[in-house]
Scaffold this motif. Structure first.
Motif, PDB file in Angstrom:
ATOM      1  N   GLY A 152       0.795  -1.231   0.000  1.00 15.89           N
ATOM      2  CA  GLY A 152       0.000   0.000   0.000  1.00 15.89           C
ATOM      3  C   GLY A 152       0.823   1.275   0.000  1.00 15.89           C
ATOM      4  N   HIS A 153       2.013   1.245   0.610  1.00 11.68           N
ATOM      5  CA  HIS A 153       2.835   2.461   0.682  1.00 11.68           C
ATOM      6  C   HIS A 153       3.376   2.880  -0.684  1.00 11.68           C
ATOM      7  N   LEU A 154       3.305   2.006  -1.678  1.00 12.95           N
ATOM      8  CA  LEU A 154       3.888   2.327  -2.980  1.00 12.95           C
ATOM      9  C   LEU A 154       3.025   3.271  -3.803  1.00 12.95           C
ATOM     10  N   TRP A 155       1.739   3.348  -3.531  1.00 11.05           N
ATOM     11  CA  TRP A 155       0.893   4.244  -4.333  1.00 11.05           C
ATOM     12  C   TRP A 155       0.229   5.327  -3.495  1.00 11.05           C
ATOM     13  N   GLN A 156       0.861   5.673  -2.373  1.00  7.81           N
ATOM     14  CA  GLN A 156       0.366   6.780  -1.571  1.00  7.81           C
ATOM     15  C   GLN A 156       0.764   8.107  -2.210  1.00  7.81           C
ATOM     16  N   GLY A 157      -0.032   9.146  -2.000  1.00  2.82           N
ATOM     17  CA  GLY A 157       0.305  10.480  -2.480  1.00  2.82           C
ATOM     18  C   GLY A 157      -0.325  10.816  -3.820  1.00  2.82           C
ATOM     19  N   ARG A 158       0.066  11.968  -4.313  1.00  8.76           N
ATOM     20  CA  ARG A 158      -0.446  12.498  -5.579  1.00  8.76           C
ATOM     21  C   ARG A 158       0.520  12.226  -6.724  1.00  8.76           C
ATOM     22  N   LEU A 159      -0.014  12.284  -7.916  1.00 12.29           N
ATOM     23  CA  LEU A 159       0.805  12.011  -9.098  1.00 12.29           C
ATOM     24  C   LEU A 159       1.920  13.023  -9.241  1.00 12.29           C
ATOM     25  N   ARG A 160       1.644  14.275  -8.943  1.00 13.10           N
ATOM     26  CA  ARG A 160       2.668  15.308  -9.114  1.00 13.10           C
ATOM     27  C   ARG A 160       3.809  15.158  -8.100  1.00 13.10           C
ATOM     28  N   GLU A 161       3.574  14.396  -7.034  1.00 15.54           N
ATOM     29  CA  GLU A 161       4.597  14.190  -6.020  1.00 15.54           C
ATOM     30  C   GLU A 161       5.541  13.036  -6.371  1.00 15.54           C
ATOM     31  N   LEU A 162       5.276  12.360  -7.463  1.00 14.10           N
ATOM     32  CA  LEU A 162       6.116  11.230  -7.863  1.00 14.10           C
ATOM     33  C   LEU A 162       7.505  11.750  -8.225  1.00 14.10           C
ATOM     34  N   PRO A 163       8.542  11.318  -7.518  1.00 11.48           N
ATOM     35  CA  PRO A 163       9.874  11.869  -7.769  1.00 11.48           C
ATOM     36  C   PRO A 163      10.478  11.336  -9.062  1.00 11.48           C
TER      37      PRO A 163
END
Length: 358
Positions: A186-197
């Motif tokens: 589950g921790h792998l798809w947390q957050g927003r798309l724009r936050e993907l480093p």
């Protein structure tokens, strides 16, 4: 003195985002998973029963004149292979609901689930839509016949029983996998798309996404044109037997191609604003699985061949199916690598602090 006080507390202060729960933790399956597992296994019974009956020589559900009566060795092998595929559904249902399932290597679970998704999603989406269109006056019933001469293939009730079972399997397995994946990854798809480093392989993902989008134009446009009524590239048998069922299925095929391309482009170029990261990942999972695996299934059927020359897939159809497999693979592999990078980035720092291997 300060060092002595901090050292024992550091591992607990920075918890490791481990894939698996502690081995000593009590494993609770829960009511939802129990019901989903029972439904997944029970939904396999009608289809498996029919297959075993046919392999034993029964003609239940097979009308006079059906091409299945002359299937021979090819049909027997096909029946045995599909029984094994249904057996995989049972294994997956158990794997997703038992404590030992959390220790299975990721690829050994994800690949079969991806294939299962690709084969079940077309039925789960197209069949209900086909039934709805029939209720509105559509010319359904194309699945009940085979061959350009209109020979009966299977009794209509067989499709209702089998496809209903597939839909239940898909819903049950999808529920089990979603719960499992949330618990383990589950921790792998947390957050927003724009936050993907950005990562060293971000450029590769962008190039692959563009290449997949370009290759997808051929199957995407073909399915869209066939859904709209074009007969270009179709064999004579399909041209003669087109019904509302055919048009609905082709529209669904085009939709999954679009979903796969949209998902991978969003991930590659981060053009989603506040869009949750799981949204493009779901689009990629569902789209790439359906496009690649359904294309592979149709390619396999084309290799087996049809008895009537008019029913054999044309060269254009074979190329479209091959293009689907290429598109689905081009999209799935780099996204899988992206998730593997995120998993490594999440586990390495904590693994270093706690003195354990990630």
């Amino acid at each position: 003195m300060t060092t002595t006080n901090r050292a024992p507390a550091e591992p607990s202060a920075v918890p490791s985002p481990a894939e698996h729960p502690p081995p000593t933790a009590a494993y609770r399956i829960g009511r939802v998973r129990t019901v989903a597992r029972v439904l997944a296994v029970a939904a396999c019974v009608p289809y498996t029963g029919l297959k075993f009956a046919w392999m034993a020589g029964s003609r239940v559900g097979i009308p006079d004149g059906s091409p299945l009566l002359d299937g021979g060795v090819v049909l027997a092998v096909g029946n045995a292979a599909t029984v094994l595929m249904v057996g995989c559904v049972v294994v997956l249902a158990l794997l997703l609901t038992r404590p030992w399932g959390l220790r299975v290597p990721a690829w050994l679970l994800v690949v079969p689930m991806w294939v299962a998704s690709g084969l079940l999603l077309p039925v789960m989406t197209a069949y209900p839509l086909q039934m709805a269109v029939r209720l509105l006056g559509g010319s359904g019933g194309g699945t009940g016949s085979g061959g350009s001469g209109g020979e009966p293939f299977l009794e209509p009730w067989v499709f209702g029983v089998v496809y209903s079972g597939f839909i239940i399997q898909g819903i049950a397995l999808g529920t089990l996998f979603a719960l499992y994946a949330e618990e383990r990854w589950g921790h792998l798809w947390q957050g927003r798309l724009r936050e993907l480093p950005a990562t060293p392989t971000s450029a590769v993902l962008r190039v692959t996404a563009v290449a997949a989008a370009l290759v997808a134009l051929a199957p995407g446009l073909a399915h869209l044109l066939w859904a709209a009524g074009s007969t270009a590239g179709l064999d004579e048998g399909r041209v003669a037997e087109r019904t509302s069922d055919f048009h609905v299925l082709e529209a669904v095929n085009a939709l999954f191609v679009a979903a796969a391309v949209a998902g991978v482009l969003l991930l590659a170029f981060r053009r989603g604003g506040r869009l949750p990261l799981w949204v493009p990942l779901v689009l990629v999972w569902a789209g790439s699985a359906q496009v690649a695996c359904w294309g592979g299934w149709l390619s396999l059927a084309a290799l087996v061949g049809a008895g009537d020359v008019a029913d054999r897939p044309t060269t254009a159809m074979v190329l479209i199916y091959a293009g689907q497999m290429l598109v689905g693979t081009l999209i799935a592999l780099p996204v899988a690598h992206l998730l593997a990078e995120r998993a490594a980035a999440a586990s390495t720092p904590s693994g270093t602090r706690s003195g354990t291997r990630a």
